[in-house]
Motif scaffolding. Structure first.
Motif, PDB file in Angstrom:
ATOM      1  N   PHE A  16       6.135   4.269  -7.766  1.00 21.63           N
ATOM      2  CA  PHE A  16       5.596   4.200  -6.413  1.00 21.63           C
ATOM      3  C   PHE A  16       6.728   4.461  -5.430  1.00 21.63           C
ATOM      4  N   LEU A  17       6.442   5.283  -4.425  1.00 20.11           N
ATOM      5  CA  LEU A  17       7.441   5.651  -3.437  1.00 20.11           C
ATOM      6  C   LEU A  17       7.586   4.551  -2.389  1.00 20.11           C
ATOM      7  N   PRO A  18       8.741   4.485  -1.750  1.00 17.29           N
ATOM      8  CA  PRO A  18       8.907   3.528  -0.647  1.00 17.29           C
ATOM      9  C   PRO A  18       8.051   3.936   0.543  1.00 17.29           C
ATOM     10  N   ASP A  19       8.083   3.151   1.576  1.00 14.88           N
ATOM     11  CA  ASP A  19       7.273   3.400   2.771  1.00 14.88           C
ATOM     12  C   ASP A  19       7.906   4.543   3.563  1.00 14.88           C
ATOM     13  N   ILE A  20       7.483   5.784   3.257  1.00 14.47           N
ATOM     14  CA  ILE A  20       8.044   6.968   3.904  1.00 14.47           C
ATOM     15  C   ILE A  20       6.894   7.808   4.455  1.00 14.47           C
ATOM     16  N   ASP A  21       7.241   8.873   5.191  1.00 16.48           N
ATOM     17  CA  ASP A  21       6.241   9.780   5.750  1.00 16.48           C
ATOM     18  C   ASP A  21       5.418  10.386   4.619  1.00 16.48           C
ATOM     19  N   ALA A  22       4.109  10.224   4.689  1.00 15.61           N
ATOM     20  CA  ALA A  22       3.230  10.636   3.591  1.00 15.61           C
ATOM     21  C   ALA A  22       3.194  12.153   3.433  1.00 15.61           C
ATOM     22  N   VAL A  23       3.254  12.894   4.532  1.00 15.68           N
ATOM     23  CA  VAL A  23       3.220  14.355   4.441  1.00 15.68           C
ATOM     24  C   VAL A  23       4.480  14.864   3.741  1.00 15.68           C
ATOM     25  N   TYR A  71       0.874  -1.174   0.000  1.00 13.30           N
ATOM     26  CA  TYR A  71       0.000   0.000   0.000  1.00 13.30           C
ATOM     27  C   TYR A  71       0.911   1.223   0.000  1.00 13.30           C
ATOM     28  N   ARG A  72       0.947   1.942  -1.145  1.00 11.60           N
ATOM     29  CA  ARG A  72       1.937   2.997  -1.312  1.00 11.60           C
ATOM     30  C   ARG A  72       1.364   4.198  -2.064  1.00 11.60           C
ATOM     31  N   ILE A  73       2.049   5.336  -1.885  1.00  8.31           N
ATOM     32  CA  ILE A  73       1.778   6.508  -2.714  1.00  8.31           C
ATOM     33  C   ILE A  73       2.447   6.298  -4.069  1.00  8.31           C
ATOM     34  N   GLY A  74       1.678   6.491  -5.130  1.00  8.44           N
ATOM     35  CA  GLY A  74       2.214   6.352  -6.476  1.00  8.44           C
ATOM     36  C   GLY A  74       1.870   7.565  -7.318  1.00  8.44           C
ATOM     37  N   GLY A 131      16.217  12.728  -0.959  1.00 11.60           N
ATOM     38  CA  GLY A 131      16.612  11.487  -0.305  1.00 11.60           C
ATOM     39  C   GLY A 131      15.605  10.370  -0.464  1.00 11.60           C
ATOM     40  N   VAL A 132      14.614  10.567  -1.338  1.00 12.98           N
ATOM     41  CA  VAL A 132      13.578   9.559  -1.585  1.00 12.98           C
ATOM     42  C   VAL A 132      14.004   8.736  -2.797  1.00 12.98           C
ATOM     43  N   ALA A 133      14.539   7.567  -2.576  1.00 17.97           N
ATOM     44  CA  ALA A 133      14.996   6.713  -3.664  1.00 17.97           C
ATOM     45  C   ALA A 133      13.842   5.883  -4.204  1.00 17.97           C
ATOM     46  N   VAL A 134      13.865   5.640  -5.505  1.00 22.37           N
ATOM     47  CA  VAL A 134      12.883   4.758  -6.132  1.00 22.37           C
ATOM     48  C   VAL A 134      13.425   3.342  -6.117  1.00 22.37           C
ATOM     49  N   GLU A 135      12.688   2.435  -5.514  1.00 21.96           N
ATOM     50  CA  GLU A 135      13.166   1.069  -5.344  1.00 21.96           C
ATOM     51  C   GLU A 135      13.046   0.271  -6.634  1.00 21.96           C
ATOM     52  N   PRO A 136      13.969  -0.696  -6.838  1.00 21.10           N
ATOM     53  CA  PRO A 136      13.824  -1.589  -7.989  1.00 21.10           C
ATOM     54  C   PRO A 136      12.453  -2.272  -7.980  1.00 21.10           C
TER      55      PRO A 136
END
Length: 386
Positions: free
Chosen positions: A263-270, A207-210, A245-250
């Motif tokens: 899709f972003l990794p599991d990071i702070d949504a705000v 479940y991620r922000i995309g 600093g938000v890396a896109v995962e393979p």
């Protein structure tokens, strides 16, 4: 020496891209394109396309020679073959293949034992030759008539299975006309290339922000400008990851030709929303200041379930944000002459994140009903102007 860490945005099976944005004198490495093509006796085999430019400058004479060097410094990483090898006369566009012996050959209809049977190569102009085509380093040398503009080189690279990253050293030197044979040599750059990993059985639904990004009026550009626009967009994403600093995962990036889904990794949504709706447009503005061709973007953001799959992603989230990006409100916003980026945010993200935080809620979002094919929803639009 400048050290740049370059994220390779890779899925398990599909092509991936890396924006390098390296300049050494009048040689610029713009991007790399990587395909994992085989496994051979404890090694992974990669096809790497290197996209580089030989730069013309108004105040300096044309180039008489130029050399791009690529060297791998990670143990047991080897170059098996390179293309082009030798260009002494103009060559029309052609199709290459990669054999099981890990060699480039020109494709023929009766060819057998191929790992890859379609590597499109554009027309080549003389004179180009390769040195050290095996081992750990490679050099493409342009002499005689050095054509300024975009060039490509291809490598077949072998890396030990389980190797997650390789260190690459990029060098370059050139000789302008009327310089009595003197070479101008820039400082080398070193970058770390992250290699893909195989998805484990534990990977599954997340479940991620995309978000999706499309270049506006991409199809109206000539092919050379389309290629440059793609490189600039990838470089923009690379600067976004470095800045935030938000890396896109393979496995969570999918190129679409005129843009990408991610899709972003599991990071702070705000924090993620602040970067997407504020930092990304700012970086686009910085990029446009350096180019006559002004890139405009449509972006849409949603949150929901996603699972990497063979052709990109499985799950409803990617469908929803693609529909929002193609909606009439987004297209109408880009019709305004001074609008450089239209961002559409789903009602879920707007209600749960944007509305709840003062700096985000103060942005001039407008509410719209989005209807695209069978998709119907409420969304919120933010237009950035130049």
């Amino acid at each position: 020496m400048y050290v740049a860490e370059v994220e390779l945005l890779l899925t398990e099976e599909l092509r991936s891209f890396s924006a390098a944005d390296i300049r050494i004198g009048r040689i610029g490495v713009q991007a790399m394109q990587v395909d994992h093509i085989s496994v051979d006796d404890g090694n992974d085999i990669y096809l790497i396309k290197i996209m580089y430019d030989l730069l013309a400058e108004d105040s300096t004479p044309p180039l008489r020679s130029a050399t791009l060097g690529i060297a791998f410094h990670t143990p047991d990483v080897r170059i098996r073959d390179a293309w082009p090898r030798l260009v002494t006369m103009p060559c029309p566009p052609e199709r290459l293949a990669v054999t099981e012996r890990l060699e480039f050959v020109r494709h023929t209809s009766d060819a057998h034992g191929l790992l890859v049977d379609h590597v499109p190569v554009p027309k080549l102009t003389p004179e180009v030759r390769v040195s050290s085509p095996g081992g750990v380093d490679i050099r493409w040398q342009h002499t005689a008539t050095v054509r300024p503009g975009a060039h490509n080189g291809w490598l077949i690279v072998m890396a030990p299975t389980g190797c997650h990253e390789i260190e690459v050293r990029v060098t370059g030197d050139h000789t302008p006309e009327r310089t009595l044979g003197m070479h101008a040599r820039g400082k080398p750059d070193t970058m770390t290339i992250r290699l893909p990993h195989r998805r484990s059985e534990s990977d599954g639904l997340r479940y991620r922000i995309g978000f999706t990004v499309d270049i506006v009026d991409y199809s109206s550009r000539p092919s050379d400008q389309q290629r440059i626009a793609q490189q600039r967009l990838l470089a923009l994403l690379q600067r976004f990851t470095q800045h935030t600093g938000v890396a896109v995962e393979p496995g969570y990036f999918q190129a679409t030709g005129d843009g990408f889904n991610s899709f972003l990794p599991d990071i702070d949504a705000v924090t993620a929303m602040r970067h997407l709706v504020c930092t990304m447009p700012h970086l686009l503005g910085e990029d446009n200041l350096q180019h006559a061709d002004q890139i405009k973007l449509r972006m849409a953001i949603d949150v929901g379930p996603v699972e990497p799959s063979e052709l990109g992603f499985a799950g409803p989230t990617v469908i929803r944000f693609c529909r929002m990006a193609n909606s009439e409100p987004a297209r109408e916003a880009m019709g305004e002459p001074d609008t450089t980026m239209a961002i559409v945010v789903s009602d879920t993200l707007y209600d749960d994140i944007v509305r709840q935080h003062g700096d985000l809620s103060e942005l001039p979002f407008t509410r719209h009903d989005v209807v695209v094919k069978t998709y119907q929803a409420t969304a919120y639009l933010l237009s950035h102007k130049s």
